[in-house]
Design a protein around this motif. Sequence first.
Motif, short mmCIF file in Angstrom:
data_model
loop_
_atom_site.label_atom_id
_atom_site.label_comp_id
_atom_site.label_asym_id
_atom_site.label_seq_id
_atom_site.Cartn_x
_atom_site.Cartn_y
_atom_site.Cartn_z
N ALA A 13 -4.52 0.81 -5.04
CA ALA A 13 -3.76 -0.12 -4.13
C ALA A 13 -2.60 -0.63 -4.80
CB ALA A 13 -4.74 -1.19 -3.93
N THR A 14 -2.54 -0.66 -6.05
CA THR A 14 -1.44 -1.33 -7.11
C THR A 14 -0.46 0.00 -7.38
OG1 THR A 14 -2.96 -1.08 -9.19
CG2 THR A 14 -2.66 -3.01 -7.84
N VAL A 30 1.46 4.02 -3.85
CA VAL A 30 1.36 5.16 -2.92
C VAL A 30 1.28 4.85 -1.42
CG1 VAL A 30 0.05 7.28 -2.61
CG2 VAL A 30 0.46 6.65 -4.97
N LEU A 31 0.59 3.82 -1.36
CA LEU A 31 0.10 3.18 0.08
C LEU A 31 1.25 2.30 0.51
CD1 LEU A 31 -3.80 2.25 -0.59
CD2 LEU A 31 -2.86 4.44 0.40
N ASP A 32 1.19 2.13 1.96
CA ASP A 32 2.10 1.21 2.33
C ASP A 32 1.88 -0.15 1.72
OD1 ASP A 32 0.79 -0.06 4.99
OD2 ASP A 32 0.18 1.97 4.84
N PRO A 33 2.53 -1.37 1.80
CA PRO A 33 2.32 -2.66 1.33
C PRO A 33 0.94 -3.25 2.29
CG PRO A 33 4.71 -2.14 1.67
CD PRO A 33 4.08 -1.02 2.39
N ALA A 34 0.89 -3.23 3.61
CA ALA A 34 0.02 -3.80 4.16
C ALA A 34 -1.40 -3.02 3.69
CB ALA A 34 0.28 -3.53 5.82
N LEU A 76 -6.60 -3.16 0.82
CA LEU A 76 -7.38 -2.75 -0.21
C LEU A 76 -7.57 -3.49 -1.52
CD1 LEU A 76 -9.19 -0.21 -0.42
CD2 LEU A 76 -7.04 1.03 -1.22
N TYR A 77 -6.55 -3.96 -2.09
CA TYR A 77 -6.36 -4.86 -3.27
C TYR A 77 -7.55 -5.96 -3.05
CZ TYR A 77 -5.33 -7.31 -7.34
OH TYR A 77 -5.35 -7.81 -8.68
N GLU A 78 -7.07 -6.80 -2.19
CA GLU A 78 -8.01 -7.89 -1.84
C GLU A 78 -9.38 -7.69 -1.97
OE1 GLU A 78 -6.15 -10.25 1.30
OE2 GLU A 78 -4.53 -10.95 -0.06
N ALA A 113 -10.63 1.44 7.00
CA ALA A 113 -9.43 0.89 7.79
C ALA A 113 -8.43 1.53 7.30
CB ALA A 113 -9.42 -0.52 7.83
N VAL A 114 -8.12 1.72 5.87
CA VAL A 114 -6.95 2.30 5.21
C VAL A 114 -6.89 3.79 5.20
CG1 VAL A 114 -5.70 2.75 2.90
CG2 VAL A 114 -6.70 0.33 3.47
#
Length: 179
Positions: free
Chosen positions: A55-56, A59-63, A68-70, A96-97
């Motif tokens: 998540a950090t 690579v992934l889109d911001p949303a 994922l990070y939270e 979901a991601v």
Amino acid sequence: MTFTLIWILVVLIAIGLYLSWTAGRLDRLHARIDAARAALDAQLLRRASVAQELATSGVLDPAASIVLYEAAHAARQAEEEQREVAESELSQALRAVFEDPRQVEAVREAPGGEEAARELTEAVRKVPMARRFHNDAVGAARRLREHRKVRWFRLAGHAPFPLAFEMDDEPPAALVDRA
């Protein structure tokens, strides 16, 4: 009279040996539960760490990164009473991601993404297996503890009643299909 006392003594020794064997078996089951729980905790921590790292990574889109990070952070910081819920929410966030196979491809194409995707795939595959081993050990100990002889003679001692770890551990289909 002495012959009868000898037989009573033999029967009491046999009962004592059987109860001792049962208590030892119960102790081994509790040790197996502890080992399985440690393995499950390690796999859950690994999954959350890999998800948080991904998540950090940018690579992934911001949303998707925020979701994922939270979820991964909540799973790592959850108290024992809330752990099952937090881990289930991380599973839902991962699905979901990564529900879209194109998201997995985007991760794989990024620098270092192939390794990150492989680590995440391994982590989400090992969690259900570790949970199953833990819950199998818990089930075996519960079945033994329900026997009358275990309750009557208090062979479990002061060990807490084992609890299964129930969570949503279904991996994202896009990750598992590609592996």
